[in-house]
Write a protein that holds these residues in place. Structure first.
Motif, short mmCIF file in Angstrom:
data_model
loop_
_atom_site.label_atom_id
_atom_site.label_comp_id
_atom_site.label_asym_id
_atom_site.label_seq_id
_atom_site.Cartn_x
_atom_site.Cartn_y
_atom_site.Cartn_z
N VAL A 113 0.83 -1.21 0.00
CA VAL A 113 0.00 0.00 0.00
C VAL A 113 0.86 1.26 0.00
CG1 VAL A 113 -1.66 1.34 1.37
CG2 VAL A 113 -2.00 -1.12 1.04
N ILE A 114 1.85 1.31 0.88
CA ILE A 114 2.73 2.48 0.95
C ILE A 114 3.50 2.63 -0.35
CG2 ILE A 114 4.78 3.44 2.10
CD1 ILE A 114 3.70 1.98 4.69
N GLY A 115 4.03 1.53 -0.86
CA GLY A 115 4.77 1.59 -2.12
C GLY A 115 3.92 2.10 -3.25
N ALA A 157 12.13 -6.40 -9.00
CA ALA A 157 11.96 -5.68 -7.73
C ALA A 157 12.16 -6.60 -6.54
CB ALA A 157 10.57 -5.04 -7.67
N VAL A 158 11.66 -7.83 -6.64
CA VAL A 158 11.85 -8.79 -5.55
C VAL A 158 13.35 -9.04 -5.37
CG1 VAL A 158 11.49 -11.20 -4.85
CG2 VAL A 158 9.58 -9.85 -5.76
N PRO A 163 16.36 -1.25 -10.30
CA PRO A 163 15.05 -1.00 -10.92
C PRO A 163 14.19 -0.06 -10.07
CG PRO A 163 15.58 -3.35 -10.96
CD PRO A 163 16.61 -2.68 -10.10
N LEU A 164 13.45 0.82 -10.74
CA LEU A 164 12.63 1.81 -10.03
C LEU A 164 11.66 1.15 -9.06
CD1 LEU A 164 11.66 4.66 -9.46
CD2 LEU A 164 10.15 4.46 -11.47
N VAL A 165 11.00 0.08 -9.47
CA VAL A 165 10.06 -0.57 -8.55
C VAL A 165 10.78 -1.04 -7.29
CG1 VAL A 165 8.40 -2.46 -8.29
CG2 VAL A 165 8.49 -1.18 -10.44
N ALA A 166 12.00 -1.54 -7.42
CA ALA A 166 12.78 -1.97 -6.25
C ALA A 166 13.17 -0.78 -5.38
CB ALA A 166 14.04 -2.72 -6.70
N ARG A 167 13.50 0.34 -5.98
CA ARG A 167 13.85 1.54 -5.19
C ARG A 167 12.65 2.01 -4.38
NH1 ARG A 167 16.76 4.19 -10.31
NH2 ARG A 167 14.58 4.50 -10.78
N ILE A 168 11.46 1.90 -4.97
CA ILE A 168 10.24 2.29 -4.25
C ILE A 168 9.96 1.29 -3.12
CG2 ILE A 168 7.74 2.54 -4.48
CD1 ILE A 168 8.31 3.57 -7.39
N ILE A 169 10.06 0.00 -3.41
CA ILE A 169 9.83 -1.01 -2.37
C ILE A 169 10.84 -0.81 -1.23
CG2 ILE A 169 9.94 -3.49 -1.85
CD1 ILE A 169 7.40 -2.58 -3.36
#
Length: 192
Positions: free
Chosen positions: A36-38, A109-110, A132-138
Motif C-alpha cells: 500500500v505504501i509503495g 523488484a523482488v 530497478p525503479l520498482v525496487a527503489r520504491i519497495i
C-alpha cells in the motif's frame, strides 16, 4: 496508512505467500503495508503502482528458504546467519519465476529490494539507476514499515522519526527522489 485492495497474486505465488504467513504471521501485515505504501509512493512518482503493489505483496517470499530460528532470532545475527538472510531476495525471485514470468518488473523488484542507491546493497551490488525503479520504491516502503514495527533486535519508531530516518539516508541507502516521494505520499497521515 489506509487500506487498499490487495492485488490478486497468481496461484503458486499465492501459495508461497500463505506458507510464509503461516510460518511468520507478522509478514502478512508487513507485506500488505509495504504494498500500500509503495503504491502511494509510485503514484507520487508517476510510476506503475500496480507493479509496486504486486512486488510489495511478495517481496519477502524468499524468506521461506531461511531457517525459522534465524528469522525469529531475538538478538544480532552472526556473520554466517546474516549471509543466509542476504540470500532471500534472489531466492524470492527464483521461487516466483513461474508465477511472474510475464511481469519481469516484479521479479526484478523482488531480487533488488535490498540494493542501495550507493551500490552497497545486495544481492548484486547495483547502484543508482541500475537498481530497478520498482525496487527503489519497495526499498523505502519496506524500510519505513519495518521501522514502525516492533522487532526484537531494535526499538520501534514512530512515523515522523521513520520518515526522518529515510531522508537521513537518502543519497546513500535510498534514492533521494523516492525518499522525498515517501514523505509526500505519507505526510498528511503522519502529521495528523
Amino acid at each position: 496508512m489506509g487500506a487498499a485492495a490487495q492485488p490478486l497474486v497468481p496461484g503458486e505465488a499465492g501459495e508461497l505467500i500463505a506458507r510464509l504467513e503461516r510460518l511468520h504471521p507478522l509478514v502478512r501485515a508487513h507485506s500488505r503495508a509495504v504494498a500500500v505504501i509503495g503504491a502511494r509512493v509510485a503514484r507520487v512518482l508517476g510510476a506503475d503502482d500496480d507493479a509496486v503493489r504486486l512486488a510489495g505483496s511478495v517481496h519477502d517470499v524468499g524468506k521461506l528458504t531461511i531457517p525459522r530460528a534465524i528469522l525469529d532470532k531475538p538478538g544480532p545475527l552472526t556473520s554466517s546467519e546474516w549471509r543466509l538472510v542476504r540470500l532471500h531476495p534472489a531466492e524470492g525471485e527464483r521461487l516466483l519465476q513461474a508465477s511472474f514470468a510475464d511481469r519481469p518488473e516484479v521479479l526484478a523488484a523482488v531480487r533488488s529490494h535490498h540494493e542501495r542507491w550507493d551500490g552497497r546493497g545486495y544481492p548484486d551490488g547495483l547502484a543508482g539507476a541500475d537498481v530497478p525503479l520498482v525496487a527503489r520504491i519497495i526499498a523505502v516502503a519496506d524500510a519505513f514499515q519495518a521501522m514502525l514495527e516492533l522487532r526484537p533486535y531494535r526499538r520501534q519508531r514512530g512515523p515522523r522519526e521513520a520518515l526522518d530516518e529515510i531522508e537521513a539516508h537518502a543519497g546513500a541507502q535510498f534514492e533521494p527522489a523516492c525518499a522525498s516521494a515517501l514523505r509526500l505520499a505519507l505526510d498528511a497521515d503522519v502529521t495528523r
